[in-house]
Design a protein around this motif. Structure first.
Motif, PDB file in Angstrom:
ATOM      1  N   GLU A  98       0.832  -1.202   0.000  1.00  0.00           N
ATOM      2  CA  GLU A  98       0.000   0.000   0.000  1.00  0.00           C
ATOM      3  C   GLU A  98       0.875   1.264   0.000  1.00  0.00           C
ATOM      4  O   GLU A  98       0.545   2.265  -0.652  1.00  0.00           O
ATOM      5  N   LEU A  99       2.001   1.226   0.710  1.00  0.00           N
ATOM      6  CA  LEU A  99       2.914   2.367   0.709  1.00  0.00           C
ATOM      7  C   LEU A  99       3.604   2.499  -0.648  1.00  0.00           C
ATOM      8  O   LEU A  99       3.864   3.615  -1.118  1.00  0.00           O
ATOM      9  N   ALA A 100       3.896   1.352  -1.266  1.00  0.00           N
ATOM     10  CA  ALA A 100       4.533   1.379  -2.590  1.00  0.00           C
ATOM     11  C   ALA A 100       3.594   1.985  -3.631  1.00  0.00           C
ATOM     12  O   ALA A 100       4.039   2.700  -4.536  1.00  0.00           O
ATOM     13  N   GLU A 101       2.302   1.716  -3.516  1.00  0.00           N
ATOM     14  CA  GLU A 101       1.337   2.343  -4.434  1.00  0.00           C
ATOM     15  C   GLU A 101       1.368   3.866  -4.301  1.00  0.00           C
ATOM     16  O   GLU A 101       1.347   4.592  -5.308  1.00  0.00           O
ATOM     17  N   THR A 102       1.425   4.343  -3.079  1.00  0.00           N
ATOM     18  CA  THR A 102       1.491   5.788  -2.871  1.00  0.00           C
ATOM     19  C   THR A 102       2.779   6.362  -3.435  1.00  0.00           C
ATOM     20  O   THR A 102       2.775   7.448  -4.032  1.00  0.00           O
ATOM     21  N   PHE A 103       3.882   5.656  -3.250  1.00  0.00           N
ATOM     22  CA  PHE A 103       5.152   6.118  -3.815  1.00  0.00           C
ATOM     23  C   PHE A 103       5.050   6.208  -5.338  1.00  0.00           C
ATOM     24  O   PHE A 103       5.517   7.185  -5.944  1.00  0.00           O
ATOM     25  N   TYR A 104       4.444   5.207  -5.935  1.00  0.00           N
ATOM     26  CA  TYR A 104       4.230   5.228  -7.391  1.00  0.00           C
ATOM     27  C   TYR A 104       3.400   6.452  -7.778  1.00  0.00           C
ATOM     28  O   TYR A 104       3.725   7.162  -8.743  1.00  0.00           O
ATOM     29  N   ASN A 105       2.330   6.709  -7.025  1.00  0.00           N
ATOM     30  CA  ASN A 105       1.505   7.900  -7.296  1.00  0.00           C
ATOM     31  C   ASN A 105       2.336   9.175  -7.234  1.00  0.00           C
ATOM     32  O   ASN A 105       2.151  10.091  -8.044  1.00  0.00           O
ATOM     33  N   SER A 106       3.221   9.249  -6.252  1.00  0.00           N
ATOM     34  CA  SER A 106       4.050  10.450  -6.098  1.00  0.00           C
ATOM     35  C   SER A 106       4.967  10.640  -7.289  1.00  0.00           C
ATOM     36  O   SER A 106       5.180  11.767  -7.752  1.00  0.00           O
ATOM     37  N   VAL A 107       5.519   9.544  -7.792  1.00  0.00           N
ATOM     38  CA  VAL A 107       6.392   9.626  -8.956  1.00  0.00           C
ATOM     39  C   VAL A 107       5.618  10.100 -10.182  1.00  0.00           C
ATOM     40  O   VAL A 107       6.040  11.032 -10.888  1.00  0.00           O
ATOM     41  N   ILE A 108       4.476   9.487 -10.455  1.00  0.00           N
ATOM     42  CA  ILE A 108       3.668   9.892 -11.612  1.00  0.00           C
ATOM     43  C   ILE A 108       3.163  11.322 -11.434  1.00  0.00           C
ATOM     44  O   ILE A 108       3.144  12.122 -12.382  1.00  0.00           O
ATOM     45  N   GLY A 109       2.767  11.658 -10.210  1.00  0.00           N
ATOM     46  CA  GLY A 109       2.322  13.021  -9.944  1.00  0.00           C
ATOM     47  C   GLY A 109       3.410  14.042 -10.210  1.00  0.00           C
ATOM     48  O   GLY A 109       3.150  15.122 -10.771  1.00  0.00           O
ATOM     49  N   ARG A 110       4.637  13.720  -9.819  1.00  0.00           N
ATOM     50  CA  ARG A 110       5.754  14.633 -10.045  1.00  0.00           C
ATOM     51  C   ARG A 110       6.049  14.781 -11.546  1.00  0.00           C
ATOM     52  O   ARG A 110       6.291  15.890 -12.029  1.00  0.00           O
ATOM     53  N   ILE A 111       6.019  13.677 -12.276  1.00  0.00           N
ATOM     54  CA  ILE A 111       6.324  13.718 -13.708  1.00  0.00           C
ATOM     55  C   ILE A 111       5.299  14.567 -14.453  1.00  0.00           C
ATOM     56  O   ILE A 111       5.653  15.397 -15.304  1.00  0.00           O
ATOM     57  N   PHE A 112       4.028  14.395 -14.121  1.00  0.00           N
ATOM     58  CA  PHE A 112       2.962  15.075 -14.870  1.00  0.00           C
ATOM     59  C   PHE A 112       2.351  16.251 -14.110  1.00  0.00           C
ATOM     60  O   PHE A 112       1.282  16.727 -14.481  1.00  0.00           O
ATOM     61  N   ARG A 113       3.048  16.700 -13.072  1.00  0.00           N
ATOM     62  CA  ARG A 113       2.596  17.860 -12.304  1.00  0.00           C
ATOM     63  C   ARG A 113       1.133  17.717 -11.883  1.00  0.00           C
ATOM     64  O   ARG A 113       0.340  18.643 -11.976  1.00  0.00           O
ATOM     65  N   HIS A 114       0.814  16.501 -11.438  1.00  0.00           N
ATOM     66  CA  HIS A 114      -0.504  16.181 -10.884  1.00  0.00           C
ATOM     67  C   HIS A 114      -1.632  16.396 -11.901  1.00  0.00           C
ATOM     68  O   HIS A 114      -2.763  16.707 -11.524  1.00  0.00           O
ATOM     69  N   GLN A 115      -1.337  16.192 -13.190  1.00  0.00           N
ATOM     70  CA  GLN A 115      -2.354  16.344 -14.231  1.00  0.00           C
ATOM     71  C   GLN A 115      -2.991  15.010 -14.629  1.00  0.00           C
ATOM     72  O   GLN A 115      -3.953  14.998 -15.379  1.00  0.00           O
TER      73      GLN A 115
END
Length: 576
Positions: A98-115
């Protein structure tokens, strides 16, 4: 390199960076025992800050590596969807999936500026169902209660060992036994079949906690041993807590995160949730220091609540703030705060200054008196659920922070805090004299304890404080806070000249505590009562004394539970 190979490799790199991050997180957390045993309180605060900071550093490392491997903005949606599927396969059997999923979200969020806040590309919903209890043996110790209470305590202190001596272990065990027999009657004691304790010790501030429960056929009760050390770095048991209210306060939203080392955080959270059913799982993840995943879990809870409610978002009750626009969903227990586009002339601060203030609170010991805040980018709310009056007010005060689509209100930058009753409203509505006195006493204690934690609250109007259902006063408006060293506390000039203040040289960082009584609370009877309870707040000498303490780097001991629960110790007082 083919698309399939590329998605597999990138997914592997993200899980690699997450695992590295969790090892780093765990290493800092494990160090809590040594810091506790050696009384390294300043290092404990530094470790807490480091643990908060390391998450963003790990995400930055992962993003930098992805950019080195892939021209990310030339990849289509299929690439990112497939990469998520690859990553999900890597999570099978992962103890922190579950923590790894959030980390993945953070990476994708950073790449696409939360778009790309979309379940096709991120984990808006979990990839797998967690079955609480399947790994319970990894996180819980069970103790036999078929012998005597004394023998049970002997076994507990054999299992949970520290590298420092006890001040007086026989005394502590005797007091623990008496306390348990006082809390449980004979019939209850006879029905106890097991005592369960979480394997990780929970460290925070100058205390350590063994947290568990007393198990009976028809009920369970919290079972918490609070440990502290004396000036000789000897260990002693400070209290036995068996009331859910005490445990709830220990896990309160205005306290700093625990250091509790485990490789099975979901199982620990599930156990704690059984002890504290009124706490949401996201609150418990945050209490363990996994505040990023707490944000993910909160968002899932928020979406679920939206689907089961139909009320509208509206401006929060209370006096409008000069810096923040605050609104809420009446049926939900948080408030949403947006920095306004413009501030009045009296607020000589910038938007970046406000963000820095909220960041300072995040990195500080919140000592049970400052609400935790959680920052979101591109937070989405159904437009149909926004009241027309709120929409118009947001458009007029926060237009640079909002984006309106066909069916959503997108908030570019947002803070979320726990909802409380504003203290000014509480004092206006409350009529019982004893409750008013309690609230004002709490207000004074709140200001004092924040100061002892090296934070000057700045704007201390009572509208900037809230009161919880437990009657505890919490500070929640941070746009004028600073470190204690950044203010010069002065006496008002004594003169017969009515224009003396007009000619006095006043620097921007000068503060005159004697003026506090005129604006902390408004009504005369409240002013008199506050001055009676906490008159030292209006004295420059008091504030200079606190400055001297914080300048030395002294770390205070803020005991979060009821003083009456503490065991007596000859000639000692460790409370603040």
């Amino acid at each position: 390199m083919s698309t399939a190979v590329s998605t597999k490799q990138v997914a592997y790199q993200i899980i690699h960076h997450f695992d590295k991050n969790y090892r780093w997180f765990s290493r800092i957390t494990r160090g809590a025992q040594e810091r506790f045993e050696k009384g390294l309180w300043k290092q404990s605060l530094d470790a807490s800050k480091e643990r908060i900071t390391l998450y963003d550093l790990s995400v930055s490392d992962a993003v930098a590596e992805i950019y080195h491997q892939v021209t990310v903005h030339q990849k289509n949606d299929h690439f990112w969807h497939e990469m998520k599927m690859r990553f999900s396969r890597l999570l099978a059997g992962h103890p922190q999936f579950e923590l790894a999923e959030t980390f993945y979200n953070s990476v994708i969020g950073r790449i696409f500026r939360h778009q790309k806040i979309d379940d096709r590309f991120m984990y808006i919903y979990p990839s797998q169902c967690f079955l609480a209890g399947k790994d319970r043996h990894h996180v819980v110790n069970s103790f036999d209660t078929t012998t005597t209470v004394a023998k049970m305590y002997d076994t507990i202190f054999t299992v949970y060992r520290f590298n420092i001596p006890f001040e007086d272990l026989p005394r502590d065990k005797l007091q623990l036994e008496k306390a348990l027999r006082k809390r449980l009657d004979r019939k209850q004691l006879a029905r106890v079949h097991t005592v369960e304790l979480l394997k990780p010790v929970f460290y925070r501030g100058k205390a350590a906690y063994l947290i568990g429960r007393i198990c009976m056929p028809d009920e369970t009760l919290p079972f918490v041993l609070a440990l502290q050390t004396n000036e000789k770095q000897q260990l002693f048991v400070d209290a036995l807590l068996t009331d859910r209210k005490d445990l709830s306060v220990i896990f309160g939203f205005a306290r700093s995160y625990f250091m509790a080392d485990t490789q099975n955080p979901a199982e620990v959270v599930a156990f704690l949730h059984e002890l504290l059913p009124n706490k949401k799982s996201f609150e418990l993840y945050m209490a363990l220091g996994h505040f990023k995943h707490g944000k993910t879990d909160f968002y899932r809870n928020f979406l679920d609540h939206l689907s089961h409610s139909n009320d509208e978002f509206e401006a929060a009750p209370g006096i409008r703030g000069l810096v923040m626009m605050v609104f809420h969903l009446p049926s939900y227990g948080v408030v949403f705060k947006i920095i306004k586009d413009e501030f009045p002339e009296s607020k000589k601060i910038t938007r970046d200054h406000v963000k820095d203030c909220y960041r300072l609170v995040k990195m500080s010991d919140r000592v049970g008196r400052m609400a935790d805040t959680h920052e979101y980018m591109n937070f989405r709310i159904p437009l149909s659920r926004v009241s027309p009056a709120l929409f118009e007010e947001l458009r007029q005060t926060c237009s640079s922070s909002i984006l309106v689509t066909e069916d959503e209100l997108v908030i570019r930058h947002l803070y979320i805090e726990r909802k409380m009753t504003p203290l000014n409203i509480y004092l206006d509505e409350e009529t019982a004299p004893e409750k008013i006195e309690h609230a004002l006493n709490e207000l004074g204690l709140c200001i004092k304890q924040i100061a002892k934690a090296n934070i000057f609250p700045g704007d201390m109007l009572h509208k900037n404080f809230g009161i919880t259902r437990h009657g505890r006063v919490i500070f929640y408006d941070y746009d004028e806070i600073c470190l204690m060293s950044e203010r010069n506390f002065r006496e008002l000039p004594k003169s017969d000249d009515p224009f003396a203040m007009d000619t006095l040289s006043v620097a921007p960082n000068d503060v005159f505590p004697e003026q506090f009584e005129h604006f902390i609370v408004g009504k005369m009877h409240l002013k008199r009562l506050l001055k009676k309870l906490h008159g030292d707040l209006m004295s420059p000498a008091y504030w200079k004394q606190i400055q001297a303490v914080t300048a030395r780097g002294d770390v205070q001991n803020f005991t979060p539970y009821n003083e009456a629960m503490r065991f007596p110790r000859e000639g000692s007082d460790t409370s603040v």
